[in-house]
Scaffold this motif. Structure first.
Motif, PDB file in Angstrom:
ATOM      1  N   ALA A  64      53.085  27.736  38.187  1.00 30.15           N
ATOM      2  CA  ALA A  64      53.247  28.966  37.400  1.00 30.15           C
ATOM      3  C   ALA A  64      54.719  29.336  37.299  1.00 30.15           C
ATOM      4  CB  ALA A  64      52.456  30.101  38.056  1.00 30.15           C
ATOM      5  N   ASN A  65      55.422  29.218  38.420  1.00 31.82           N
ATOM      6  CA  ASN A  65      56.834  29.576  38.412  1.00 31.82           C
ATOM      7  C   ASN A  65      57.656  28.661  37.527  1.00 31.82           C
ATOM      8  OD1 ASN A  65      58.323  31.723  40.244  1.00 31.82           O
ATOM      9  ND2 ASN A  65      56.280  31.330  41.071  1.00 31.82           N
ATOM     10  N   SER A  66      57.288  27.393  37.492  1.00 31.80           N
ATOM     11  CA  SER A  66      58.102  26.502  36.661  1.00 31.80           C
ATOM     12  C   SER A  66      57.729  26.647  35.186  1.00 31.80           C
ATOM     13  CB  SER A  66      57.996  25.059  37.141  1.00 31.80           C
ATOM     14  OG  SER A  66      56.699  24.589  36.887  1.00 31.80           O
ATOM     15  N   GLU A  67      56.532  27.189  34.920  1.00 30.50           N
ATOM     16  CA  GLU A  67      56.108  27.290  33.521  1.00 30.50           C
ATOM     17  C   GLU A  67      56.141  28.729  32.979  1.00 30.50           C
ATOM     18  OE1 GLU A  67      53.031  23.486  34.018  1.00 30.50           O
ATOM     19  OE2 GLU A  67      52.220  25.441  33.453  1.00 30.50           O
ATOM     20  N   GLY A  68      56.509  29.681  33.829  1.00 31.13           N
ATOM     21  CA  GLY A  68      56.675  31.051  33.332  1.00 31.13           C
ATOM     22  C   GLY A  68      55.406  31.878  33.221  1.00 31.13           C
ATOM     23  N   TRP A  69      54.376  31.554  33.986  1.00 26.62           N
ATOM     24  CA  TRP A  69      53.211  32.433  34.063  1.00 26.62           C
ATOM     25  C   TRP A  69      53.027  32.857  35.510  1.00 26.62           C
ATOM     26  CZ3 TRP A  69      48.939  30.001  36.586  1.00 26.62           C
ATOM     27  CH2 TRP A  69      48.989  28.603  36.667  1.00 26.62           C
ATOM     28  N   LEU A  70      51.931  33.555  35.834  1.00 27.71           N
ATOM     29  CA  LEU A  70      51.764  34.061  37.201  1.00 27.71           C
ATOM     30  C   LEU A  70      50.465  33.551  37.829  1.00 27.71           C
ATOM     31  CD1 LEU A  70      52.648  37.852  36.583  1.00 27.71           C
ATOM     32  CD2 LEU A  70      54.214  36.031  37.262  1.00 27.71           C
ATOM     33  N   ALA A  71      50.565  33.046  39.038  1.00 19.62           N
ATOM     34  CA  ALA A  71      49.369  32.725  39.837  1.00 19.62           C
ATOM     35  C   ALA A  71      49.382  33.733  40.978  1.00 19.62           C
ATOM     36  CB  ALA A  71      49.443  31.302  40.371  1.00 19.62           C
ATOM     37  N   GLU A  72      48.364  34.582  41.049  1.00 17.72           N
ATOM     38  CA  GLU A  72      48.431  35.714  41.969  1.00 17.72           C
ATOM     39  C   GLU A  72      47.218  35.809  42.889  1.00 17.72           C
ATOM     40  OE1 GLU A  72      51.048  37.602  42.302  1.00 17.72           O
ATOM     41  OE2 GLU A  72      52.155  36.935  40.528  1.00 17.72           O
ATOM     42  N   HIS A  73      47.465  36.396  44.074  1.00 18.33           N
ATOM     43  CA  HIS A  73      46.387  36.671  45.034  1.00 18.33           C
ATOM     44  C   HIS A  73      45.756  38.008  44.628  1.00 18.33           C
ATOM     45  CE1 HIS A  73      45.280  37.134  49.599  1.00 18.33           C
ATOM     46  NE2 HIS A  73      44.276  36.678  48.901  1.00 18.33           N
ATOM     47  N   MET A  74      45.058  37.983  43.489  1.00 18.23           N
ATOM     48  CA  MET A  74      44.567  39.233  42.912  1.00 18.23           C
ATOM     49  C   MET A  74      43.102  39.159  42.527  1.00 18.23           C
ATOM     50  SD  MET A  74      47.607  40.439  40.338  1.00 18.23           S
ATOM     51  CE  MET A  74      49.165  41.083  40.961  1.00 18.23           C
ATOM     52  N   MET A  75      42.406  40.272  42.767  1.00 18.69           N
ATOM     53  CA  MET A  75      41.064  40.431  42.198  1.00 18.69           C
ATOM     54  C   MET A  75      41.215  40.966  40.778  1.00 18.69           C
ATOM     55  SD  MET A  75      40.413  43.791  41.763  1.00 18.69           S
ATOM     56  CE  MET A  75      40.452  45.421  42.485  1.00 18.69           C
ATOM     57  N   ILE A  76      40.151  40.896  40.003  1.00 19.64           N
ATOM     58  CA  ILE A  76      40.182  41.480  38.653  1.00 19.64           C
ATOM     59  C   ILE A  76      38.915  42.334  38.485  1.00 19.64           C
ATOM     60  CG2 ILE A  76      40.296  41.027  36.166  1.00 19.64           C
ATOM     61  CD1 ILE A  76      41.271  38.165  36.902  1.00 19.64           C
ATOM     62  N   THR A  77      39.096  43.554  38.010  1.00 16.80           N
ATOM     63  CA  THR A  77      37.936  44.414  37.820  1.00 16.80           C
ATOM     64  C   THR A  77      38.015  45.154  36.487  1.00 16.80           C
ATOM     65  OG1 THR A  77      36.681  46.287  38.741  1.00 16.80           O
ATOM     66  CG2 THR A  77      39.007  46.286  39.177  1.00 16.80           C
ATOM     67  N   GLY A  78      36.861  45.407  35.897  1.00 18.96           N
ATOM     68  CA  GLY A  78      36.784  46.192  34.670  1.00 18.96           C
ATOM     69  C   GLY A  78      36.385  47.614  35.036  1.00 18.96           C
ATOM     70  N   VAL A  79      37.265  48.565  34.750  1.00 21.32           N
ATOM     71  CA  VAL A  79      36.996  49.956  35.118  1.00 21.32           C
ATOM     72  C   VAL A  79      36.600  50.730  33.862  1.00 21.32           C
ATOM     73  CG1 VAL A  79      37.975  52.047  36.152  1.00 21.32           C
ATOM     74  CG2 VAL A  79      38.630  49.795  37.018  1.00 21.32           C
ATOM     75  N   HIS A  80      35.488  51.447  33.977  1.00 24.11           N
ATOM     76  CA  HIS A  80      34.955  52.145  32.808  1.00 24.11           C
ATOM     77  C   HIS A  80      35.586  53.515  32.661  1.00 24.11           C
ATOM     78  CE1 HIS A  80      32.326  48.815  33.505  1.00 24.11           C
ATOM     79  NE2 HIS A  80      31.817  48.985  32.283  1.00 24.11           N
ATOM     80  N   GLY A  81      36.094  53.771  31.470  1.00 23.45           N
ATOM     81  CA  GLY A  81      36.744  55.051  31.193  1.00 23.45           C
ATOM     82  C   GLY A  81      35.933  55.854  30.189  1.00 23.45           C
ATOM     83  N   PRO A  82      36.473  57.010  29.791  1.00 27.29           N
ATOM     84  CA  PRO A  82      35.769  57.873  28.844  1.00 27.29           C
ATOM     85  C   PRO A  82      35.454  57.152  27.530  1.00 27.29           C
ATOM     86  CG  PRO A  82      37.728  58.958  29.734  1.00 27.29           C
ATOM     87  CD  PRO A  82      37.768  57.556  30.213  1.00 27.29           C
ATOM     88  N   GLY A  83      34.339  57.531  26.924  1.00 28.62           N
ATOM     89  CA  GLY A  83      33.987  56.986  25.613  1.00 28.62           C
ATOM     90  C   GLY A  83      33.553  55.536  25.655  1.00 28.62           C
ATOM     91  N   GLY A  84      33.126  55.056  26.825  1.00 31.50           N
ATOM     92  CA  GLY A  84      32.601  53.701  26.941  1.00 31.50           C
ATOM     93  C   GLY A  84      33.673  52.616  26.964  1.00 31.50           C
ATOM     94  N   ARG A  85      34.949  52.990  27.062  1.00 36.29           N
ATOM     95  CA  ARG A  85      35.966  51.929  27.086  1.00 36.29           C
ATOM     96  C   ARG A  85      36.026  51.288  28.479  1.00 36.29           C
ATOM     97  NH1 ARG A  85      40.617  56.228  27.177  1.00 36.29           N
ATOM     98  NH2 ARG A  85      40.669  56.524  29.420  1.00 36.29           N
ATOM     99  N   LYS A  86      36.580  50.083  28.500  1.00 37.11           N
ATOM    100  CA  LYS A  86      36.729  49.374  29.782  1.00 37.11           C
ATOM    101  C   LYS A  86      38.172  48.910  29.888  1.00 37.11           C
ATOM    102  CE  LYS A  86      34.224  45.605  30.452  1.00 37.11           C
ATOM    103  NZ  LYS A  86      33.182  44.684  30.904  1.00 37.11           N
ATOM    104  N   THR A  87      38.785  49.152  31.025  1.00 35.94           N
ATOM    105  CA  THR A  87      40.177  48.771  31.222  1.00 35.94           C
ATOM    106  C   THR A  87      40.241  47.832  32.416  1.00 35.94           C
ATOM    107  OG1 THR A  87      40.762  50.991  30.496  1.00 35.94           O
ATOM    108  CG2 THR A  87      42.509  49.706  31.550  1.00 35.94           C
ATOM    109  N   TYR A  88      40.889  46.686  32.216  1.00 36.88           N
ATOM    110  CA  TYR A  88      40.944  45.708  33.309  1.00 36.88           C
ATOM    111  C   TYR A  88      42.177  45.897  34.168  1.00 36.88           C
ATOM    112  CZ  TYR A  88      37.027  43.263  31.261  1.00 36.88           C
ATOM    113  OH  TYR A  88      35.779  42.949  30.796  1.00 36.88           O
ATOM    114  N   PHE A  89      41.952  45.750  35.469  1.00 37.80           N
ATOM    115  CA  PHE A  89      43.036  45.806  36.443  1.00 37.80           C
ATOM    116  C   PHE A  89      43.016  44.527  37.272  1.00 37.80           C
ATOM    117  CE2 PHE A  89      42.283  50.187  35.466  1.00 37.80           C
ATOM    118  CZ  PHE A  89      43.517  50.804  35.595  1.00 37.80           C
TER     119      PHE A  89
END
Ligand code: SPV
Ligand code: MN
Length: 626
Positions: free
Chosen positions: A241-266
């Motif tokens: 990732a570092n040599s190609e300019g993207w990120l490999a991360e020790h991260m979870m991913i979740t979709g959080v529901h907001g007002p009006g039925g929208r979903k925001t990913y973290f």
């Protein structure tokens, strides 16, 4: 035909031979042939990911005794050795070619010497056993994110875990360009005792050869050391990732529901045992990943995928009250491997599960009874603190439907969370991408936990929670992160969270475990500019009114003003001390720290000092409201 296929032929049944011949990549044949020559298995099983092959792996895990059936259909248990209960930092080393050096903070051995040592340990290690060959696709297949992986192992438990944790790769390899590169893992559990547990823990070695994208692991079964595509391949991905300019991360991913039925990913980075999985598993939200994410710039926005498709999660503390969804999954029929729990009458038990535990049973030390001590006279707990479960994400009702989207999901926010009992407030938003990367990501501190085999409770820097996994100069990784965000048209907002803030006098935690749900809902609103914030010296912090509403909406709780003030008080001395520690670490231990890190930390220090002049050492959040 090639000479490696020829060499393999006598070791393979006709059926297995046809399976491997169907893959045209001669480097695949070469890796398997060399692994077989070195480890000398009695037979080789090529897993084609067919339902039949996967069932065979499950059955062999039981038949060999590496796993035992539990009472609930689909549930099994596996035990690791007493000295093999976590990732082993001492035994894990990079193989470094002569003339190259890696950062001083990394465990390393000269490549030729290390290779000779590990090859000695692997020689004939599979004598009389089957070598299982598994192909996986890291990230959704056929996408810009995809990285291919190939593992040879003699552990049916490891092979079985891979069925639950990774996307099948056999067909992907078959269809891929025969020249396509892939990550390689060679693992042997080594000598086993009558309970099928690795015995030679003093000869446990996990060596990473980044020059050949190959990982060797021997005399261990703990999944973090043996399932090569978890944290071991992750190390190689970070380099790529570092040599190609993207990120490999020790991260979870979740979709959080907001007002009006929208979903925001973290996407959220937490060191082990700091609340990562439970944040990804909040009731009413969806989980896309719990451990490793690849993040790329696609059309100038940050998009992320889960590298895996299952969870190897910590059991301790999972109870019906705090983690209702997970608890239900763990107690319902379905394919789950429990490890290092207490077993009594065919049921698994773990610490903090919200009920009384049996007074005896079987655990990682064999037969266990209350009061049993180890050779040093220490009382052995019923289950290991790092007892875990392995389950497919698809078995969860809250699995995010975008899991296999080849383009990933757009990230609204990135979260860094440590274990910081003294300084940082429970949630805050950075002033900019750069401030977030430096003040929350690069400054991430935690206290050591049971997820590694070291002593617990020692504070340490864990840069972006990948300190254990990074083999490039740390400064370079910070630079790559800074650059990545700068190139985006709409960079995710960077937040910092801290679930472990304690009262300075009593030492009591200031927050309940479920409070994290309120923090993430606040972040969701902030991404869309729908909640207010107060500018504190360390970041934008929530306003009391917004939190009061959210506590009521999300948890049905009355949030008291005095709790808010206590939790969001800016503790100037503790924050200054934190900056000192972070600066010292980068000054003394990292040679290529970008100057920007010191500038940003210095600005934070100046903001703190200025605030102290006006308001004193401990500043109520309300003081900053103008
Ligand atoms: C962690 O310790 O961060 C884990 C488990 O996710 S392991 O696979 O051991 O890395
Ligand atoms: Mn992890």
């Amino acid at each position: 035909m090639n000479r490696y296929l020829d060499a393999l032929r006598p070791r393979l049944s006709e059926r297995e031979y046809q399976k491997i011949r169907a893959i045209a990549n001669s480097r695949v044949h070469r890796f398997i042939a060399e692994a077989a020559d070195l480890c000398n298995p009695k037979r080789i099983f090529i897993c084609s990911d067919s339902a039949e092959d996967l069932a065979y792996i499950r059955q062999q895990a039981i038949e060999t005794g590496e796993e035992k059936r539990l009472r609930t259909p689909g549930h099994t248990v596996h035990f690791d050795g007493v000295r093999d209960q976590g990732r082993d930092r001492q035994a894990t080393k990079y193989l470094v070619p002569k003339g190259e050096t890696l950062s001083k903070v990394l465990n390393q051995v000269e490549r030729e010497e290390g290779l000779a040592e590990i090859r000695r340990l692997l020689r004939n290690s599979m004598d009389g056993r089957t070598m299982i060959v598994r192909f996986v696709s890291l990230g959704p297949p056929n996408s810009v994110f995809t990285i291919l992986g190939l593992q040879c192992t003699d552990s049916w438990y490891v092979a079985h875990s891979e069925s639950l944790l990774f996307r099948p790769g056999y067909e992907v390899f078959r269809r891929a360009d025969p020249e396509k590169g892939f990550l390689r893992v060679l693992h042997s559990a080594g000598r086993l005792d009558e309970n099928m547990v690795s015995v030679d823990h003093d000869k446990k070695r996990i060596y990473i050869d980044y020059t050949e994208d190959t990982i060797y692991s021997v005399n261990t079964q703990y999944a973090g050391n043996s399932v090569g595509f978890k944290k071991l391949a992750f190390r190689l991905a970070i380099r790529k990732a570092n040599s190609e300019g993207w990120l490999a991360e020790h991260m979870m991913i979740t979709g959080v529901h907001g007002p009006g039925g929208r979903k925001t990913y973290f996407a959220a980075a937490f060191p082990s045992a700091c609340g990562k999985t439970s944040t990804a598993m909040l009731p009413g939200e969806t989980i896309l990943g719990d451990d490793i994410a690849y993040i790329r710039n696609i059309n100038s926005v940050a998009r992320a995928v889960n590298v895996e498709c299952g969870i190897f999660g910590i059991l301790q503390g999972i109870n019906p009250k705090d983690d209702p969804i997970l608890f239900k999954v763990l107690t319902s029929p379905g394919e789950i491997i429990f490890s290092n729990v207490l077993v009594k009458d065919g049921r698994p038990y773990w610490l903090g599960m919200g009920c009384d535990l049996p007074k005896d049973g079987v655990n990682y030390t064999g037969y266990w009874w209350e009061g049993k001590t180890d050779e040093n006279g220490n009382v052995i707990p019923p289950a290991h603190k790092n007892a875990r479960y392995t389950v497919s994400l698809r078995a969860l009702e809250n699995c995010d439907p975008e899991l296999d989207n080849p383009l990933g999901v757009e990230l609204g926010g990135i979260i860094y969370g440590g274990r910081d009992s003294k300084a940082y407030v429970p949630v805050q938003q950075s002033f900019s991408w750069e401030h977030g990367i430096i003040a929350y990501g690069a400054s991430l501190e935690t206290e050591t936990t049971f997820a590694t085999v070291d002593e617990e409770g020692i504070p340490e820097i864990n840069m972006m929670s990948i300190q254990d996994f990074i083999s490039i100069p740390l400064g370079q990784n910070i630079r790559n992160n800074l650059e990545f965000g700068r190139k985006l048209k709409r960079a995710p907002i960077v937040f910092g969270v801290n679930y472990f803030l304690r009262d300075l006098e009593t030492g009591e935690y200031l927050n309940a475990p479920r409070d994290k749900h309120v923090w993430i809902k606040w972040m969701e609103l902030r991404v869309h500019g729908e909640a207010g914030a107060i500018k504190s010296p360390t970041g934008y912090i929530p306003e009391y009114g917004d939190l009061r509403c959210l506590f009521r909406q999300v948890l049905g709780k009355d949030y008291k003003k005095e709790d808010y003030i206590e939790q969001f008080t800016i503790r100037v001395p503790e924050n200054l001390a934190k900056i000192e520690r972070v600066e010292r670490f980068y000054r003394e231990r990292v040679t290529d720290t970008p100057a920007e890190l010191f500038t940003i930390l210095n600005q934070q220090r100046e903001r703190l000092i200025k605030a102290r002049e006006r308001f004193g050492d401990y500043i109520s959040p309300e003081s900053f409201e103008e």
